[in-house]
Design an enzyme around this catalytic site. Structure first.
Site, mmCIF file in Angstrom:
data_model
loop_
_atom_site.group_PDB
_atom_site.id
_atom_site.type_symbol
_atom_site.label_atom_id
_atom_site.label_comp_id
_atom_site.label_asym_id
_atom_site.label_seq_id
_atom_site.Cartn_x
_atom_site.Cartn_y
_atom_site.Cartn_z
ATOM 1 N N ARG A 1 0.769 -1.311 -0.058
ATOM 2 C CA ARG A 1 -0.017 0.062 0.007
ATOM 3 C C ARG A 1 0.759 1.233 0.003
ATOM 4 O O ARG A 1 0.521 2.302 -0.783
ATOM 5 C CB ARG A 1 -0.862 0.022 1.317
ATOM 6 C CG ARG A 1 -1.966 1.325 1.048
ATOM 7 C CD ARG A 1 -2.677 1.187 2.498
ATOM 8 N NE ARG A 1 -3.379 2.432 2.744
ATOM 9 C CZ ARG A 1 -4.622 2.820 2.170
ATOM 10 N NH1 ARG A 1 -5.081 2.107 1.159
ATOM 11 N NH2 ARG A 1 -5.014 3.758 2.712
ATOM 12 N N VAL B 1 -6.497 7.939 -1.856
ATOM 13 C CA VAL B 1 -6.298 6.449 -1.616
ATOM 14 C C VAL B 1 -7.206 6.318 -0.371
ATOM 15 O O VAL B 1 -7.017 6.668 0.660
ATOM 16 C CB VAL B 1 -4.931 5.808 -1.146
ATOM 17 C CG1 VAL B 1 -5.096 4.497 -1.189
ATOM 18 C CG2 VAL B 1 -3.817 6.539 -2.599
ATOM 19 N N SER B 2 -8.427 5.397 -0.686
ATOM 20 C CA SER B 2 -9.418 5.068 0.212
ATOM 21 C C SER B 2 -8.682 4.422 1.409
ATOM 22 O O SER B 2 -7.597 3.604 1.423
ATOM 23 C CB SER B 2 -10.663 4.530 -0.405
ATOM 24 O OG SER B 2 -11.141 5.172 -1.228
ATOM 25 N N ALA B 3 -9.648 4.535 2.777
ATOM 26 C CA ALA B 3 -8.928 3.791 3.865
ATOM 27 C C ALA B 3 -9.246 2.265 3.717
ATOM 28 O O ALA B 3 -9.902 1.602 2.997
ATOM 29 C CB ALA B 3 -9.857 4.122 5.090
ATOM 30 N N GLN C 1 -11.925 -0.255 1.730
ATOM 31 C CA GLN C 1 -11.728 -0.996 0.557
ATOM 32 C C GLN C 1 -11.737 -2.776 0.868
ATOM 33 O O GLN C 1 -12.271 -3.351 -0.043
ATOM 34 C CB GLN C 1 -10.240 -0.562 0.228
ATOM 35 C CG GLN C 1 -9.952 0.690 -0.381
ATOM 36 C CD GLN C 1 -8.539 1.020 -0.612
ATOM 37 O OE1 GLN C 1 -7.689 0.987 0.416
ATOM 38 N NE2 GLN C 1 -8.284 1.520 -1.694
#
Length: 414
Positions: free
Chosen positions: A40, A73-75, A79
Site C-alpha cells: 500500500r 487513496v481510500s481507507a 476497501q
C-alpha cells in the site's frame, strides 16, 4: 513499540491486515491474502508508511482550489469492506470507477493471471499517477483509462463486477449495460443524504441489494456529479443539508431557533459501540421532511445539541423542525428529540414515534434497496420509499415486522 509504530513496510502491512481480520472487516482468505501482498505504501508516496498503513485513514492525493479533497487513496477498512461485498472470484473481469491504483492492485490479486482489471477516471492527473504507480509495483496488467466513469468502459465487453470508489448519487445506464447478467455492482450510493456501500446484484433491468455498509467517499466528478443543497440558519452557524425535498418556503425557518425548545425522550437506548445504521436508513425512508443538520465548529454557540454535529438526522415541517439528540445513561445512551418552531411539539412527536417504531419492529432488520430504470411506473415498483433520480428509481423496502433477514424480504417480494 507496536508494529504500527515502526517504519518497516512489511511489518506495517502485516499489522494492518491482522487488525482488519481481528475487527471482522476482512473475512475471506482471498481478501486477506491480497492485503498481505499489495504494498500500500507504494501507492501512497504522499504519506509516511505509518500513515499509509493506518487501517481507517485515507491518504489525500489531490485537493481543489478551496482545499477540499477531490481524490484520495481510500481507507483500507472501506476497501476491504467493498472487496468482501464484491465476492470476486479468480478469472473474473472487473471494472473500477476511480483510479487510486491501490484498490485496482488488490483487485488484480483477487482475479489472478487469468482475470482482468480495468480502471477508469475522469482526471488525467489521477490516471497518470495510477499508471505510474501500478507499473512500478508490478501491476502493468491493470488497464487504466482516462474517461468519465459515468459512461463506463469504452468499447469493452461486459464485466462480472463493477466496483465504484467515488461517491455516487445515481446509477447511470452504462454500469448495468456493461454488467454481466449475473454480475454485481458495488457502489457508495447516496440516498437522502446517507451514503452506503451497496452490493447490488443484477436481476434483468433492475438491481437488488445484497448488503449495505456505512461509508464515505469523495463525490463523483463529471456528468455524474450532484451536489446537495445547504440551507443556512442563524448566519452560518447551523446548516440543513438536502439531497432532495428542498423546502417550499425556506424563509419560513427564519427565527425558528428563537422559540422555546421542546424536549422529548424516547426510551430507545443503545449500548456503547452498537451500530445504528439501520436506524438512520429507517428514518430516511419513513420521514417526508428528512434532512441532515450540521453545525459549524468555528461558529458553534452551543444553542443546539444534536447527536452528531456533522450530519444529524432532522425532520422539517414548514416553519418547525425537530432533530435527534442523545443523553448518556448507565447502560450507554438514550435517544431523544429537540423541537423548535410554532409546531415544535407535533414535529418532535413524529420523530419520536418513528424512533420507537424502529426500536420495536426494525432494530435487527435491514432494508432491501432496489434500483429500477427511472421510467418504471409506480405500479411496477415494490412497496417502500421511492426516490426518483436522473437514471434510476431507488426503492428502500423494509420487511414486515418480525421478518428480519434480507433474503426473507426478497423471497416474499419475488
Amino acid at each position: 513499540m507496536t508494529d504500527l509504530e515502526t517504519a518497516d513496510p512489511q511489518a506495517l502491512r502485516t499489522a494492518m491486515t491482522e487488525q482488519l481480520v481481528g475487527e471482522g472487516i476482512i473475512r475471506s482468505t482471498q481478501v486477506e491474502a491480497a492485503f498481505r501482498t499489495v504494498p500500500r505504501h507504494a501507492f501512497a508516496p504522499e504519506a509516511t508508511p505509518e500513515q499509509a498503513y493506518n487501517p481507517h485513514d485515507i491518504v489525500a492525493t489531490k485537493r481543489n482550489e478551496q482545499g477540499v479533497i477531490i481524490s484520495s487513496v481510500s481507507a483500507p477498512a472501506i476497501q476491504a469492506i467493498m472487496l468482501e461485498q464484491a465476492e470476486v472470484q479468480p478469472g473474473m473481469r472487473l471494472g473500477e470507477v476511480g483510479s487510486g491504483g491501490y484498490n485496482a492492485a488488490l483487485m488484480a490479486e483477487l482475479v489472478g493471471p487469468h482475470g482482468s482489471v480495468v480502471t477508469v477516471d475522469i482526471d488525467p492527473d489521477v490516471t497518470t499517477r495510477a499508471r505510474e504507480l501500478l507499473d512500478a509495483a508490478g501491476y502493468g496488467r491493470v488497464e487504466v483509462i482516462l474517461a468519465d466513469g459515468e459512461h463506463g468502459l469504452p468499447d469493452r465487453e461486459a464485466v462480472d463486477r463493477w466496483i465504484v470508489t467515488a461517491g455516487a448519487w445515481d446509477i447511470p445506464p452504462a454500469w448495468t449495460d456493461q454488467l454481466a447478467e449475473n454480475g454485481r455492482l458495488v457502489v457508495p450510493l447516496r440516498v437522502r443524504g446517507l451514503t452506503r456501500s451497496i452490493a447490488f446484484d443484477r436481476d434483468g433491468d433492475r438491481l437488488v441489494s445484497r448488503s449495505a455498509e456505512v461509508c464515505g467517499f469523495v463525490t463523483m466528478q463529471g456528468e455524474g456529479e450532484y451536489n446537495e443543497r445547504l440551507l443556512l440558519i442563524r448566519g452560518k452557524e447551523i446548516g440543513l443539508r438536502f439531497d432532495d425535498g428542498w423546502p417550499a418556503d425556506p424563509d419560513a425557518l427564519n427565527g425558528v431557533f428563537d422559540t422555546d425548545r421542546v424536549e422529548r425522550w424516547t426510551g430507545v437506548t443503545v449500548a456503547p459501540m452498537e451500530p445504528i445504521k439501520g436506524m438512520q436508513m429507517w428514518l430516511a425512508s419513513a420521514l417526508d421532511g428528512f434532512c441532515l443538520m450540521s453545525v459549524d465548529p468555528d461558529l458553534d454557540t452551543g444553542l443546539v445539541a444534536p447527536q452528531n454535529k456533522r450530519a444529524n438526522i432532522t425532520l422539517l415541517d414548514g416553519d418547525s423542525l425537530a432533530y435527534l439528540a442523545i443523553r448518556r445513561t448507565d447502560a450507554g445512551a438514550e435517544f431523544g428529540v429537540h423541537g423548535y418552531g410554532p409546531n415544535a411539539e407535533a414535529v418532535a412527536n413524529v420523530l419520536v414515534r418513528e424512533l420507537q417504531t424502529w426500536d420495536r419492529d426494525y432494530r435487527q432488520a435491514e432494508p432491501v434497496v432496489y434500483a429500477y430504470p427511472a421510467s418504471t411506473p409506480e405500479a411496477d415498483l415494490p412497496k417502500g420509499r421511492v426516490i426518483t433520480k436522473r437514471h434510476r428509481r431507488i426503492v428502500i423496502s423494509w420487511p414486515q415486522p418480525g421478518q428480519v433477514s434480507n433474503s426473507t424480504a426478497i423471497e416474499k417480494e419475488n
